[in-house]
Motif scaffolding. Sequence first.
Motif, short mmCIF file in Angstrom:
data_model
loop_
_atom_site.label_atom_id
_atom_site.label_comp_id
_atom_site.label_asym_id
_atom_site.label_seq_id
_atom_site.Cartn_x
_atom_site.Cartn_y
_atom_site.Cartn_z
N ARG A 88 -2.11 9.74 0.05
CA ARG A 88 -1.46 10.70 0.96
C ARG A 88 0.03 10.44 1.10
O ARG A 88 0.79 11.34 1.49
CB ARG A 88 -2.12 10.62 2.34
CG ARG A 88 -3.60 10.99 2.36
CD ARG A 88 -4.20 10.66 3.71
NE ARG A 88 -4.16 9.23 3.98
CZ ARG A 88 -4.53 8.68 5.13
NH1 ARG A 88 -4.94 9.45 6.12
NH2 ARG A 88 -4.47 7.37 5.28
N VAL A 89 0.48 9.23 0.79
CA VAL A 89 1.88 8.86 1.01
C VAL A 89 2.84 9.72 0.20
O VAL A 89 3.82 10.26 0.76
CB VAL A 89 2.09 7.36 0.72
CG1 VAL A 89 3.57 7.02 0.68
CG2 VAL A 89 1.40 6.53 1.80
N THR A 117 0.83 -1.21 0.00
CA THR A 117 0.00 0.00 0.00
C THR A 117 0.86 1.26 0.00
O THR A 117 0.53 2.25 -0.65
CB THR A 117 -0.92 0.01 1.24
OG1 THR A 117 -1.72 -1.18 1.24
CG2 THR A 117 -1.83 1.23 1.23
N ILE A 118 1.98 1.21 0.70
CA ILE A 118 2.86 2.38 0.80
C ILE A 118 3.67 2.57 -0.47
O ILE A 118 3.67 3.66 -1.07
CB ILE A 118 3.79 2.25 2.03
CG1 ILE A 118 2.96 2.21 3.32
CG2 ILE A 118 4.80 3.39 2.06
CD1 ILE A 118 3.77 1.87 4.55
N PHE A 119 4.34 1.51 -0.93
CA PHE A 119 5.27 1.64 -2.05
C PHE A 119 4.56 1.69 -3.40
O PHE A 119 5.10 2.26 -4.36
CB PHE A 119 6.28 0.50 -2.03
CG PHE A 119 7.29 0.62 -0.93
CD1 PHE A 119 8.28 1.58 -0.97
CD2 PHE A 119 7.25 -0.24 0.17
CE1 PHE A 119 9.21 1.70 0.05
CE2 PHE A 119 8.18 -0.13 1.20
CZ PHE A 119 9.16 0.85 1.13
N HIS A 120 3.38 1.12 -3.51
CA HIS A 120 2.63 1.17 -4.76
C HIS A 120 1.68 2.36 -4.81
O HIS A 120 0.82 2.44 -5.69
CB HIS A 120 1.85 -0.13 -4.97
CG HIS A 120 2.73 -1.31 -5.19
ND1 HIS A 120 2.24 -2.60 -5.33
CD2 HIS A 120 4.07 -1.42 -5.32
CE1 HIS A 120 3.25 -3.44 -5.52
NE2 HIS A 120 4.37 -2.75 -5.53
N VAL A 159 4.26 15.82 8.04
CA VAL A 159 5.48 15.06 7.80
C VAL A 159 5.22 13.58 8.11
O VAL A 159 4.16 13.22 8.64
CB VAL A 159 6.64 15.60 8.66
CG1 VAL A 159 7.01 17.00 8.21
CG2 VAL A 159 6.29 15.59 10.13
N TRP A 160 6.19 12.75 7.78
CA TRP A 160 6.00 11.30 7.87
C TRP A 160 5.70 10.85 9.30
O TRP A 160 4.83 10.02 9.53
CB TRP A 160 7.24 10.59 7.34
CG TRP A 160 7.04 9.13 7.05
CD1 TRP A 160 7.07 8.10 7.92
CD2 TRP A 160 6.75 8.55 5.77
NE1 TRP A 160 6.84 6.91 7.30
CE2 TRP A 160 6.64 7.16 5.96
CE3 TRP A 160 6.59 9.06 4.48
CZ2 TRP A 160 6.38 6.28 4.91
CZ3 TRP A 160 6.33 8.20 3.44
CH2 TRP A 160 6.22 6.82 3.66
N SER A 161 6.45 11.38 10.26
CA SER A 161 6.23 10.97 11.65
C SER A 161 4.86 11.41 12.16
O SER A 161 4.19 10.65 12.88
CB SER A 161 7.32 11.55 12.54
OG SER A 161 7.39 12.96 12.40
N LEU A 162 4.41 12.60 11.78
CA LEU A 162 3.08 13.05 12.18
C LEU A 162 1.99 12.25 11.49
O LEU A 162 0.95 11.96 12.08
CB LEU A 162 2.94 14.55 11.87
CG LEU A 162 1.64 15.21 12.31
CD1 LEU A 162 1.43 15.07 13.82
CD2 LEU A 162 1.62 16.68 11.91
N PHE A 163 2.22 11.89 10.24
CA PHE A 163 1.29 11.04 9.51
C PHE A 163 1.17 9.67 10.18
O PHE A 163 0.07 9.11 10.30
CB PHE A 163 1.76 10.90 8.07
CG PHE A 163 0.89 10.03 7.21
CD1 PHE A 163 -0.47 10.26 7.10
CD2 PHE A 163 1.43 8.96 6.51
CE1 PHE A 163 -1.27 9.45 6.30
CE2 PHE A 163 0.64 8.15 5.72
CZ PHE A 163 -0.71 8.40 5.62
#
Length: 335
Positions: A97-98, A89-92, A282-286
């Motif tokens: 939102r990623v 889901t993340i890499f594809h 940002v990524w950590s907040l996401f």
Amino acid sequence: MSKKFSNLLRGYVIRPKASISISGLGGFKSFLKEKSRTFFVIAFLTPFLAALTIMYGLPCALSVLMSFTDMGLSFELHFLNPLLKNYYTIFHVADPRVPVVAQTTILYVGCTLLINAGFSLVLGVLTAYCIRNENVASVLRLLWFLPRMTPVIIYALLWLWFTDPTYGPLSIVSSWIGLKGVRWLLDKPYSQLLMILVNGYIGASWGMVIYVSSIKTIPLEIIYAAKADGATDWDVIRRIILPLLKWPILFVTSWQTLSLLGSYVEILAIWDGYSYTSGVEVWSLFTYHTAFEGYRFGYSAALAIIMATIALILVAIYFKVFGFKRMLEPSRIEV
């Protein structure tokens, strides 16, 4: 054989046995001493290693395990099929939102790192070497260190007042230079610029303290000798101070990279509720929002594992660029 000769022969026979036993006893004592030193080191490190394993090792292992599940509010570990579904889901880019969050994170970490590791170096050299008056230098360091001593909530409230669209000083000054009506908290790219300044102001003070303390340890005789040879201040900074700050620069850069990848407290305190629409998610907040607002703990664990992996890769690159192995080698100069 005479009695005198037999006694002499007995002495030659007995002495080697005694010497062997004494040497064996000495070797046994050195062996025990070495083992006792090893045992002492292990006993000394065991509490720290146990705490490190419990506080960090087990949560990391649990996060890896959770990343293969669809854990939600039920807190049940149901493994996904396929097992790497969260990572797919993340890499594809199945989650739209990623890529937005990834771009914001790269912008945030890259630009803020220039302040935290680069501008802090300028502040350190300026206040530790260029400014000869120690009282003035101490006041400047204190002014830059005040944000770090301020509680996060107070710091966030000050920025909310500073950027208020009606009576905030930043909004008033913006109207004078043709930016009237700009909402610094909501409008991109102004909100992203503000995000970098908010976190850079805090991070620069920490790096400044590290650099100042390192510069203060440089022997003054080296600088005096360079001055006697006709070196200018710029020559001293470029050829003496900066080369000797290789270790601190590596440490500050690595530490600030890891810190920025995992930091979101100031962003959460200032932009809570509209961080994504303002372009400061940002990524950590996401990851935090996915876990504690979306209650998708398995998916958030996969996000955290990816962030931790990227952080380790960046640190390894820093070690390679700065020549970590070469810095650990003993000095070639006999002191």
